[in-house]
Design a protein around this motif. Structure first.
Motif, mmCIF file in Angstrom:
data_model
loop_
_atom_site.group_PDB
_atom_site.id
_atom_site.type_symbol
_atom_site.label_atom_id
_atom_site.label_comp_id
_atom_site.label_asym_id
_atom_site.label_seq_id
_atom_site.Cartn_x
_atom_site.Cartn_y
_atom_site.Cartn_z
ATOM 1 N N VAL A 89 0.834 -1.204 0.000
ATOM 2 C CA VAL A 89 0.000 0.000 0.000
ATOM 3 C C VAL A 89 0.871 1.258 0.000
ATOM 4 N N THR A 90 1.974 1.205 0.731
ATOM 5 C CA THR A 90 2.909 2.335 0.698
ATOM 6 C C THR A 90 3.473 2.536 -0.707
ATOM 7 N N ALA A 91 3.764 1.428 -1.386
ATOM 8 C CA ALA A 91 4.293 1.517 -2.754
ATOM 9 C C ALA A 91 3.264 2.095 -3.713
ATOM 10 N N LEU A 92 1.980 1.956 -3.417
ATOM 11 C CA LEU A 92 0.937 2.548 -4.246
ATOM 12 C C LEU A 92 0.705 4.021 -3.912
ATOM 13 N N LEU A 93 0.733 4.353 -2.621
ATOM 14 C CA LEU A 93 0.413 5.719 -2.203
ATOM 15 C C LEU A 93 1.586 6.681 -2.411
ATOM 16 N N GLY A 94 2.818 6.185 -2.335
ATOM 17 C CA GLY A 94 3.972 7.052 -2.553
ATOM 18 C C GLY A 94 3.931 7.747 -3.905
ATOM 19 N N PRO A 95 3.732 7.005 -5.004
ATOM 20 C CA PRO A 95 3.613 7.671 -6.304
ATOM 21 C C PRO A 95 2.415 8.601 -6.403
ATOM 22 N N VAL A 96 1.301 8.260 -5.718
ATOM 23 C CA VAL A 96 0.134 9.149 -5.755
ATOM 24 C C VAL A 96 0.503 10.523 -5.204
ATOM 25 N N VAL A 97 1.163 10.536 -4.048
ATOM 26 C CA VAL A 97 1.550 11.815 -3.434
ATOM 27 C C VAL A 97 2.502 12.584 -4.336
ATOM 28 N N LEU A 98 3.507 11.898 -4.888
ATOM 29 C CA LEU A 98 4.497 12.593 -5.719
ATOM 30 C C LEU A 98 3.880 13.077 -7.030
ATOM 31 N N LEU A 99 3.029 12.269 -7.652
ATOM 32 C CA LEU A 99 2.391 12.682 -8.902
ATOM 33 C C LEU A 99 1.459 13.863 -8.680
ATOM 34 N N VAL A 100 0.659 13.821 -7.623
ATOM 35 C CA VAL A 100 -0.251 14.929 -7.343
ATOM 36 C C VAL A 100 0.537 16.208 -7.059
ATOM 37 N N ALA A 101 1.617 16.081 -6.287
ATOM 38 C CA ALA A 101 2.448 17.244 -6.006
ATOM 39 C C ALA A 101 3.046 17.808 -7.293
ATOM 40 N N ASP A 102 3.473 16.931 -8.181
ATOM 41 C CA ASP A 102 4.056 17.386 -9.445
ATOM 42 C C ASP A 102 3.010 18.083 -10.309
ATOM 43 N N VAL A 103 1.803 17.526 -10.364
ATOM 44 C CA VAL A 103 0.740 18.136 -11.166
ATOM 45 C C VAL A 103 0.358 19.505 -10.601
ATOM 46 N N VAL A 104 0.202 19.593 -9.294
ATOM 47 C CA VAL A 104 -0.139 20.883 -8.674
ATOM 48 C C VAL A 104 0.962 21.907 -8.955
ATOM 49 N N GLY A 105 2.224 21.452 -8.896
ATOM 50 C CA GLY A 105 3.329 22.359 -9.164
ATOM 51 C C GLY A 105 3.333 22.901 -10.578
ATOM 52 N N ARG A 106 2.739 22.164 -11.521
ATOM 53 C CA ARG A 106 2.695 22.627 -12.909
ATOM 54 C C ARG A 106 1.665 23.739 -13.125
ATOM 55 N N ILE A 107 0.607 23.743 -12.327
ATOM 56 C CA ILE A 107 -0.511 24.640 -12.601
ATOM 57 C C ILE A 107 -0.649 25.776 -11.590
ATOM 58 N N VAL B 201 1.515 28.182 -10.638
ATOM 59 C CA VAL B 201 2.064 29.475 -11.041
ATOM 60 C C VAL B 201 2.348 29.472 -12.543
ATOM 61 N N PRO B 202 1.297 29.347 -13.365
ATOM 62 C CA PRO B 202 1.528 29.300 -14.814
ATOM 63 C C PRO B 202 2.110 30.624 -15.312
ATOM 64 N N PRO B 203 2.963 30.582 -16.346
ATOM 65 C CA PRO B 203 3.365 29.408 -17.124
ATOM 66 C C PRO B 203 4.569 28.674 -16.545
ATOM 67 N N GLY B 204 5.044 29.113 -15.379
ATOM 68 C CA GLY B 204 6.174 28.446 -14.753
ATOM 69 C C GLY B 204 5.741 27.205 -13.993
ATOM 70 N N GLU B 205 6.709 26.552 -13.322
ATOM 71 C CA GLU B 205 6.439 25.354 -12.541
ATOM 72 C C GLU B 205 7.129 25.441 -11.188
ATOM 73 N N VAL B 206 6.495 24.868 -10.188
ATOM 74 C CA VAL B 206 7.110 24.685 -8.874
ATOM 75 C C VAL B 206 7.604 23.249 -8.808
ATOM 76 N N PRO B 207 8.880 23.007 -8.516
ATOM 77 C CA PRO B 207 9.390 21.632 -8.498
ATOM 78 C C PRO B 207 8.629 20.751 -7.518
ATOM 79 N N ALA B 208 8.577 19.466 -7.848
ATOM 80 C CA ALA B 208 7.826 18.518 -7.013
ATOM 81 C C ALA B 208 8.371 18.457 -5.596
ATOM 82 N N GLY B 209 9.700 18.605 -5.438
ATOM 83 C CA GLY B 209 10.283 18.563 -4.103
ATOM 84 C C GLY B 209 9.776 19.685 -3.212
ATOM 85 N N VAL B 210 9.499 20.843 -3.799
ATOM 86 C CA VAL B 210 8.944 21.961 -3.034
ATOM 87 C C VAL B 210 7.485 21.673 -2.678
ATOM 88 N N MET B 211 6.733 21.144 -3.640
ATOM 89 C CA MET B 211 5.313 20.900 -3.400
ATOM 90 C C MET B 211 5.089 19.799 -2.369
#
Length: 347
Positions: A297-315, A317-327
């Motif tokens: 379950v941890t192996a499933l949820l870890g990517p969910v958190v990182l992917l969601v953080a990456d997606v939020v970081g893209r949108i 502060v458009p048109p720039g991006e906030v890196p996933a590590g910051v998010m």
């Protein structure tokens, strides 16, 4: 007067209910991961319809949308899947090995060792590409993990949880000092290093994925081999030995697996905060502390958190991006505050 035995069916009902509940959470985590993957492929500075994403991945095409999906977002999404799972599982194992609820992949000096490897590669080896950093970062992470274990293992009691945490803190401080010393004397190295240090899955191509996935697979196998022993260690050293567990072998196998996972993940994406710390607690709240359920379950949820953080970081502060590590840090802080308020850390 003899006591009548309890029918097996009665004793099996709670176990079946618990298993069904866990299977339900596994299905929910899998669905969340599938949704996060779709969002990662479709959302960005240019939104692409899910149908167009499917066409680009399955049937190809030379249009602008297909090129964006295949050459930019697909590798980015795949790397986030691998790194998120690796950091989440590594954090789960380290919390089990040290019996420390705030343990995370940096506790054994692994992340700081990777950082030192990257700094030395830039400053003295003339390496200036991400694919070149990977090997130096992985070597530094492995050396730091081994050093921490060797230091903690000295003495009669061996590598106890407290000694591992203390050795990790000492090695972390030493490596941080070396990194800071190099960076303060070489401004050009600092300019280049800071882009890796912030932590991101953007700009990493399939070459980087090809370099790290064998190590991630090897680390996952080592962790799975130690899963049952981690459950025994949670009951205490003496109880684990009484159950027939070789605690030293469990710690070496689990610690090596966590080190390999962290080293490869950090080498590929840089230091990603809070995934290894927060995700195991979330998974534990859903499926309990049995590592045979907790690790998947941890192996499933870890990517969910990182992917969601990456997606939020893209949108955000458009048109720039906030890196996933910051998010992940921004998302993780409220989670940890809620965790402490709910006293989940002490549970």
């Amino acid at each position: 007067m003899p006591v009548a035995p309890v029918p097996a069916a009665l004793g099996g009902v709670p176990r079946r209910a618990r298993t069904a509940r866990r299977l339900g959470w596994v299905a929910a985590a899998s669905a969340a991961l599938a949704l996060a993957v779709v969002l990662s492929l479709a959302v960005g500075s240019r939104t692409i319809a899910p149908g167009a994403v499917y066409e680009a991945l399955v049937h190809g095409g030379d249009g602008p949308a297909a090129q964006v999906v295949r050459t930019m977002r697909a590798p980015r999404t795949l790397l986030a899947l691998l790194v998120g799972a690796a950091l989440g599982v590594a954090g789960c194992v380290m919390q089990g090995l040290t019996r420390n609820p705030i343990a995370e992949p940096g506790i054994l000096g692994v992340s700081q060792g990777a950082a030192l490897g990257v700094v030395l590669a830039i400053a003295f080896a003339g390496v200036h590409t991400l694919s070149g950093y990977v090997w130096f970062a992985f070597a530094g992470a492995g050396a730091a993990g081994v050093a921490v274990y060797v230091i903690a293992a000295r003495g009669r009691a061996g590598a106890t949880p407290v000694k591992l945490a203390l050795a990790g803190a000492a090695v972390n401080a030493l490596l941080y000092s070396v990194v800071a010393g190099v960076l303060t004397t070489r401004a050009a190295t600092l300019d280049e290093f800071r882009f890796w240090q912030v932590g991101s899955v953007a700009g990493r191509g399939t070459e980087v994925i090809g370099q790290v996935w064998p190590f991630l697979a090897a680390g996952a196998l080592l962790v799975l081999a130690a899963a049952r022993g981690l459950d025994a260690l949670a009951l205490g050293e003496d109880v684990a030995k009484g159950l027939g567990q070789n605690t030293a072998a469990v710690r070496i196998t689990g610690g090596l697996g966590a080190t390999v996972l962290t080293g490869a993940g950090v080498a590929a994406a840089g230091p990603i905060a809070f995934v290894g710390l927060a995700v195991p607690h979330l998974a534990r709240a859903l499926v309990g502390s049995d590592h045979r359920w907790l690790l998947p379950v941890t192996a499933l949820l870890g990517p969910v958190v990182l992917l969601v953080a990456d997606v939020v970081g893209r949108i955000v502060v458009p048109p720039g991006e906030v890196p996933a590590g910051v998010m992940t840090a921004l998302i993780g802080v409220p989670f940890l505050v809620a965790l402490v308020r709910g006293k989940a850390v002490g549970s």
